[in-house]
Design an enzyme around this catalytic site. Structure first.
Site, PDB file in Angstrom:
ATOM      1  N   PRO A  13     -26.146  21.561 -24.259  1.00  0.00           N
ATOM      2  CA  PRO A  13     -26.009  20.879 -22.973  1.00  0.00           C
ATOM      3  C   PRO A  13     -24.907  21.444 -22.084  1.00  0.00           C
ATOM      4  O   PRO A  13     -23.837  21.811 -22.561  1.00  0.00           O
ATOM      5  CB  PRO A  13     -25.684  19.429 -23.373  1.00  0.00           C
ATOM      6  CG  PRO A  13     -25.189  19.511 -24.773  1.00  0.00           C
ATOM      7  CD  PRO A  13     -25.903  20.668 -25.397  1.00  0.00           C
ATOM      8  N   ASN A  14     -25.244  21.489 -20.809  1.00  0.00           N
ATOM      9  CA  ASN A  14     -24.326  21.879 -19.729  1.00  0.00           C
ATOM     10  C   ASN A  14     -24.037  23.372 -19.657  1.00  0.00           C
ATOM     11  O   ASN A  14     -23.368  23.827 -18.731  1.00  0.00           O
ATOM     12  CB  ASN A  14     -23.027  21.075 -19.788  1.00  0.00           C
ATOM     13  CG  ASN A  14     -23.285  19.589 -19.658  1.00  0.00           C
ATOM     14  OD1 ASN A  14     -23.907  19.171 -18.691  1.00  0.00           O
ATOM     15  ND2 ASN A  14     -22.858  18.794 -20.628  1.00  0.00           N
ATOM     16  N   ASN A  82     -24.412  27.995 -29.588  1.00  0.00           N
ATOM     17  CA  ASN A  82     -23.357  27.279 -28.875  1.00  0.00           C
ATOM     18  C   ASN A  82     -23.952  25.918 -28.530  1.00  0.00           C
ATOM     19  O   ASN A  82     -24.703  25.785 -27.556  1.00  0.00           O
ATOM     20  CB  ASN A  82     -22.904  28.010 -27.622  1.00  0.00           C
ATOM     21  CG  ASN A  82     -21.738  27.288 -26.949  1.00  0.00           C
ATOM     22  OD1 ASN A  82     -21.411  26.142 -27.291  1.00  0.00           O
ATOM     23  ND2 ASN A  82     -21.102  27.941 -25.990  1.00  0.00           N
ATOM     24  N   ARG A 115      -7.782  22.518 -27.253  1.00  0.00           N
ATOM     25  CA  ARG A 115      -8.204  21.521 -26.260  1.00  0.00           C
ATOM     26  C   ARG A 115      -8.086  20.101 -26.841  1.00  0.00           C
ATOM     27  O   ARG A 115      -7.361  19.876 -27.789  1.00  0.00           O
ATOM     28  CB  ARG A 115      -9.616  21.873 -25.778  1.00  0.00           C
ATOM     29  CG  ARG A 115      -9.657  23.275 -25.134  1.00  0.00           C
ATOM     30  CD  ARG A 115     -11.037  23.624 -24.635  1.00  0.00           C
ATOM     31  NE  ARG A 115     -11.470  22.708 -23.574  1.00  0.00           N
ATOM     32  CZ  ARG A 115     -12.734  22.607 -23.167  1.00  0.00           C
ATOM     33  NH1 ARG A 115     -13.673  23.367 -23.727  1.00  0.00           N
ATOM     34  NH2 ARG A 115     -13.050  21.758 -22.218  1.00  0.00           N
TER      35      ARG A 115
END
Ligand code: DQA
Length: 151
Positions: A13-14, A82, A115
């Site tokens: 997604p994205n 990914n 992150r």
């Protein structure tokens, strides 16, 4: 139909937004640029590329099962995956990779470990053959190299 020596690259997604989505984190290359660099890397290794993206978890599950069957039939070597945010949430993707016995190299463009804490956990890593994290989109090329048999 997959070729004799196909490398799959599956994007979650994205990742269709690459190039405009948070360029300070993911860079300015688009998904089409990533596909082009994967195609070049596969060609150099004498492999065929099957490159896909979906925002839907079930598509990724179906593709992992399809790729596992292609590897078992000798038509593919494995998949670069990914999984985007599904990396951090999806037991279904974990089970699909394990169940399909698919050789997977997990890729993240950003260094997820620098992150937010919710990005530090991956449901894919325990069933991945290898992991490439934090090298930008060049990580896809490194992952393809990792999957391809060495001469
Ligand atoms: C990502 C990292 C994930 O945490 C995020 O949800 C993405 C992209 C990466 O490539 O760095 O969508 O997988």
């Amino acid at each position: 139909m997959a070729g004799v020596t196909t490398v799959y690259v599956f994007n979650g997604p994205n990742l269709n937004l690459l190039g405009t989505r948070r360029p300070e984190v993911y860079g300015t290359a688009t998904l089409a640029d990533v596909e082009a660099l994967c195609r070049e890397e596969c060609a150099a290794a004498g492999m065929e590329l099957d490159f896909r993206q979906s925002n839907h978890e079930g598509d990724l599950v179906d593709w992992i099962q399809e790729a596992g069957a292609a590897v078992k039939a000798g038509r593919a070597v494995g998949a670069v995956v990914n999984a985007g945010a599904y990396t951090h949430t999806s037991v279904a993707l974990h089970d699909a990779i394990e169940g399909a016995e698919l050789p997977v190299v997990e890729v993240h463009i950003s260094n997820v470990h620098r992150r937010e804490p919710f990005r530090h956990r991956s449901y894919l890593s325990p069933v991945a053959a290898g992991i490439v994290v934090g090298f930008g989109v060049r990580g896809y090329a490194l992952a393809i190299r990792g999957l391809c048999p060495t001469s």
